[in-house]
Enzyme design. Structure first.
Site, PDB file in Angstrom:
ATOM      1  N   SER A  73      -9.943  -0.209   7.258  1.00 32.97           N
ATOM      2  CA  SER A  73      -9.422  -0.024   5.905  1.00 32.97           C
ATOM      3  C   SER A  73      -8.764  -1.243   5.282  1.00 32.97           C
ATOM      4  O   SER A  73      -8.389  -1.199   4.117  1.00 32.97           O
ATOM      5  CB  SER A  73      -8.429   1.145   5.883  1.00 32.97           C
ATOM      6  OG  SER A  73      -9.115   2.363   6.027  1.00 32.97           O
ATOM      7  N   LYS A 130       0.848  -1.197   0.000  1.00 35.06           N
ATOM      8  CA  LYS A 130       0.000   0.000   0.000  1.00 35.06           C
ATOM      9  C   LYS A 130       0.883   1.247   0.000  1.00 35.06           C
ATOM     10  O   LYS A 130       1.920   1.284   0.665  1.00 35.06           O
ATOM     11  CB  LYS A 130      -0.921  -0.019   1.219  1.00 35.06           C
ATOM     12  CG  LYS A 130      -1.941   1.117   1.259  1.00 35.06           C
ATOM     13  CD  LYS A 130      -2.865   0.959   2.460  1.00 35.06           C
ATOM     14  CE  LYS A 130      -3.873   2.092   2.573  1.00 35.06           C
ATOM     15  NZ  LYS A 130      -4.774   1.931   3.740  1.00 35.06           N
ATOM     16  N   SER A 182      -9.556   2.224   3.058  1.00 37.53           N
ATOM     17  CA  SER A 182      -8.677   2.946   2.144  1.00 37.53           C
ATOM     18  C   SER A 182      -7.721   2.039   1.383  1.00 37.53           C
ATOM     19  O   SER A 182      -7.029   2.478   0.470  1.00 37.53           O
ATOM     20  CB  SER A 182      -7.857   3.984   2.929  1.00 37.53           C
ATOM     21  OG  SER A 182      -7.031   3.346   3.901  1.00 37.53           O
TER      22      SER A 182
END
Length: 487
Positions: free
Chosen positions: A176, A77, A152
């Protein structure tokens, strides 16, 4: 190379037997990402040349028989620092930021032989539930390109679900990892707060943030936590508890396990198909020898309000370092120092980040601190106490991960409160610092439904055990999205 029909154990055997080299695997993975990602936008940046160099080095050294990650391509990420590879947090503020060191988790993966093939898309500074708040554009759900992948960590989830990659790291501040895992029909684990080092994670809410992994199955997920968990001298909030082998007891089953099912997670706000899937999952656990009983977590309804005060307050503090002076975006249209601060932040941050900074700054102000921040902190304690009372009598909690399946792109971007409510079932776990994992548990109109397993602090092993048992007795994880090969 498409990973939909593969697991880490199988790919590791291929590498060990010489059926494929790490360099070949990495090249095929990168080629497939370039082909598939034009529809998904799951990646922000690829690590092409270094990934190939690293894979060659692994081949020359020889695949490590004791490490499933040896020679295995994975994704990271884009809020986790990677040396010499841009880390942007999907923000204009950091669009050209190249770190000079690796995050601890990245170092641990590299030491295990994993190959970092690139950085995945996300909501800016991890603030969002849909991966629509990215300066690089939204990510699309591989099950339906008109749906959000969640957020996210939506880029990581979509990359794994579509078969672009076998595993990816994400971060979870209020859901997330788990929410996008549910929306994409994969496995996502948020470990206990402190189980995994946050050194090198770009901070959003420091008392909530936790790094975890997204995979296609439970065993792979447990294997990655084996590698990334543990104390780190750079992170004083990381735990010095010994890290067990999370795969050791994973096949023991759930016979005799006492599982709690919170009534508040099955309220009128939860979609009927989601409720039905979770109740059916409860029956599966009963057939496997577990006891499942309904319980109450009465302060769940206050979680969202309290979280957005506390997390935004921490974000307000953490993000004040981005001032256009030392690194990051600097406005070219400033005539003095005050203008430089204001214009750099106004132009560098997106609307959602600004909204949360303003909410947090207000909550910490002298006139509002007692009325908002202090009360929210007290609610956090009440939520933790609710969980403690349940865990006095039960081994684990099961519940829906989200109240609905994935929603349409653009359907909630103009209504922040509606967007925030997507995290209503995941936020309490972060408020209490507990481990939480989402696994596939059904479908609604062709879109995946996730089941959330919640454990005692540092008891990820029991959750993996229960998740593996459910996975072996259902076939939800064997369904594939349209993007990636399903007919």
């Amino acid at each position: 190379m498409n990973y939909l029909n593969k697991n880490m154990t199988g790919v590791h055997k291929q590498l060990m037997n010489g059926d494929i080299t790490s360099e070949e695997l990495t090249k095929q993975t990168l080629d497939n990402i370039k082909k598939t990602d034009t529809k998904l936008n799951a990646f922000i940046d690829l690590n092409d040349s270094k990934a190939l160099d690293d894979s060659k080095a692994v081949d020359q050294k020889g695949i490590d028989a004791s490490s499933l990650l040896s020679g295995m391509p994975i994704a990271i990420k884009d809020n986790i620092l990677t040396k010499d590879l841009k880390t942007t947090a999907a923000s204009k503020m950091l669009s050209n930021f190249t770190p000079i060191f690796d995050a601890t988790v990245v170092k641990k993966l590299a030491a295990a032989g994993a190959i970092n093939v690139g950085k995945t898309n996300m909501d800016e500074f991890a603030m969002g539930s849909s991966t629509e708040h990215s300066v690089f554009g939204p990510t699309h759900n591989p099950w339906n390109l008109n749906k959000v992948p969640g957020g996210s960590s939506g880029g990581s989830a979509a990359a794994v679900a579509s078969g672009e990659i076998i595993a990816a790291l994400g971060s979870d501040t209020g859901g997330s990892i788990r929410q996008p895992a549910a929306f994409n029909g994969i496995v996502g684990m948020k470990p206990t707060y402190g189980r995994v080092s946050r050194w090198g994670l770009i901070a959003f809410g420091s008392s909530f943030d936790q790094i975890g992994s997204l995979t296609r199955n439970v065993y792979d997920n447990a294997s990655i936590l084996n590698v990334i968990a543990g104390h780190d001298k750079h992170d004083l909030t990381s735990s010095d508890k010994a890290v067990p082998d999370y795969t050791q007891n994973i096949k023991k089953g759930v016979k005799g396990l006492k599982i709690a099912l919170p009534e508040e997670y099955l309220s009128d706000g939860t979609d009927k198909n989601v409720k039905d899937a979770i109740l059916k999952a409860a029956e599966t656990y009963k057939k496997l020898g577990a006891t499942v009983e309904k319980v109450s977590l009465p302060h769940t309804k206050y979680g969202v309000a309290a979280y957005y005060i506390l997390a935004s307050s921490e974000a307000s503090s953490n993000l004040q370092r981005y001032d256009g002076i030392r690194y990051g975006y600097r406005s070219k249209d400033a005539n003095n120092l005050a203008e430089l601060y204001v214009k750099s932040r106004s132009e560098g941050f997106g609307d959602e980040v600004k909204r949360r900074i303003m909410l947090g700054t207000f909550s910490l102000s002298a006139g509002a601190f007692d009325a908002y921040f202090k009360k929210a902190a007290k609610v956090r304690t009440l939520i933790l106490d609710d969980f403690k009372k349940v865990f006095d009598h039960y081994d684990m909690i099961m519940a829906p991960t989200t109240s609905t399946p994935a929603f349409d792109l653009g359907s909630k971007t103009s209504d922040p409160v509606s967007m925030y409510m997507n995290d209503v079932l995941t936020i309490p776990v972060n408020m209490a610092g507990l481990p939480g994992m989402s696994i596939p548990a059904g479908f609604s109109d062709g879109m995946p439904i996730g089941m959330q397993l919640i454990g005692r602090p540092f008891d990820e092993g029991t959750m993996y055990q229960a998740g593996y048992a459910f996975e072996q007795n259902t076939d939800f994880h064997k369904h594939f999205p349209k993007i990636g090969g399903a007919k």
